[in-house]
Design an enzyme around this catalytic site. Structure first.
Site, mmCIF file in Angstrom:
data_model
loop_
_atom_site.group_PDB
_atom_site.id
_atom_site.type_symbol
_atom_site.label_atom_id
_atom_site.label_comp_id
_atom_site.label_asym_id
_atom_site.label_seq_id
_atom_site.Cartn_x
_atom_site.Cartn_y
_atom_site.Cartn_z
ATOM 1 N N ALA A 56 25.469 39.463 42.227
ATOM 2 C CA ALA A 56 25.877 38.058 42.131
ATOM 3 C C ALA A 56 26.493 37.659 43.458
ATOM 4 O O ALA A 56 27.564 38.149 43.832
ATOM 5 C CB ALA A 56 26.867 37.869 40.995
ATOM 6 N N ILE A 82 29.142 42.389 43.267
ATOM 7 C CA ILE A 82 29.396 41.221 44.106
ATOM 8 C C ILE A 82 28.616 41.335 45.415
ATOM 9 O O ILE A 82 28.691 42.342 46.114
ATOM 10 C CB ILE A 82 30.898 41.074 44.402
ATOM 11 C CG1 ILE A 82 31.682 40.932 43.097
ATOM 12 C CG2 ILE A 82 31.134 39.876 45.320
ATOM 13 C CD1 ILE A 82 31.250 39.765 42.224
ATOM 14 N N LYS A 83 27.878 40.277 45.716
ATOM 15 C CA LYS A 83 27.039 40.259 46.912
ATOM 16 C C LYS A 83 27.728 39.448 48.006
ATOM 17 O O LYS A 83 28.055 38.273 47.807
ATOM 18 C CB LYS A 83 25.672 39.656 46.563
ATOM 19 C CG LYS A 83 24.554 39.971 47.522
ATOM 20 C CD LYS A 83 23.236 39.448 46.941
ATOM 21 C CE LYS A 83 22.070 39.752 47.841
ATOM 22 N NZ LYS A 83 20.835 39.116 47.313
ATOM 23 N N LEU A 84 27.943 40.093 49.149
ATOM 24 C CA LEU A 84 28.661 39.504 50.260
ATOM 25 C C LEU A 84 27.842 39.624 51.540
ATOM 26 O O LEU A 84 27.121 40.610 51.722
ATOM 27 C CB LEU A 84 29.993 40.239 50.480
ATOM 28 C CG LEU A 84 30.982 40.306 49.322
ATOM 29 C CD1 LEU A 84 31.977 41.424 49.560
ATOM 30 C CD2 LEU A 84 31.696 38.975 49.166
#
Length: 215
Positions: A56, A82-84
């Site tokens: 996400a 979590i996509k950063l």
């Protein structure tokens, strides 16, 4: 090599899941925007189908914004990753979130030292984009080989996720190079099962059966 599907389309995700070969899902704001549904709603729907990691992506580009979004996204389901982006703020957020026990997928990686820093920050996944490098006349597979060597040299646990895969040859090359994960559109998963000799062979078997036993 694990197989993720790169889409926010529920039908494609369910079809890949029903094949029994799907290990996870990657999404991004562009993919979810195409679906015309609320961001958090679609992520929750995906997590109801897939028990493996679901990436996400945050929208914020500053550290505080990334952290706030990440903590909200992480509440959607326990399998949210979590996509950063591999920016200074993204690396800082990756370290902070990893220390809190939240897994991170560092995206938009285009050179090996970005991958090295992401691993040092505790990233769960690193996502080098090989197709986009090919688009600018650079061999994207070189980056996969470089990251694999660096991670193996120093014992990093970060998984190497090959992204921006365009065709079955990319998949073969990634598997041979030792990528831990490949994420692909559904059409590429479908292409992996296609070969003209398979079609010809199946038709021959069926024709022989019909000739001997009737329809």
């Amino acid at each position: 090599m694990e197989l993720y599907i790169d889409t926010a389309n529920l039908d494609e995700i369910k079809r890949a899941h029903d094949m029994g070969v799907l290990d996870g899902v990657t999404t991004n704001p562009s993919l979810i925007a195409r679906e015309g549904v609320a961001y958090e709603q679609r992520l929750a729907e995906i997590c109801e189908v897939v028990s493996g990691p679901v990436s996400a992506e945050v929208i914020a580009t500053d550290f505080e914004g990334m952290m706030a979004e990440a903590r909200e996204r992480a509440k959607i389901a326990p399998n949210i990753v979590i996509k950063l982006p591999v920016t200074p703020a993204g690396i800082r957020a990756c370290k902070a979130l990893s220390d809190e026990g939240t897994r991170c997928n560092m995206t938009l990686c285009f050179q090996a030292m970005q991958a090295w820093l992401a691993a040092k920050a505790g990233a769960f996944l690193i996502s080098p984009f090989i197709g986009r490098l090919d688009d600018i006349s650079t061999d994207g597979m070189d980056l996969i080989h470089q990251i694999r060597t660096i991670y193996d040299n120093y014992g990093f646990s970060t998984k190497l996720l090959a992204a921006s895969i365009r065709h079955p040859r990319h998949m073969l090359d990634c598997a041979l190079a030792g990528a831990d994960v490949a994420t692909v559109p559904f059409k590429v998963i479908d292409q992996l099962l296609k070969h003209p000799l398979t079609d010809v062979g199946l038709e021959k078997f069926l024709a022989d059966y019909r000739a001997a036993f009737g329809s």
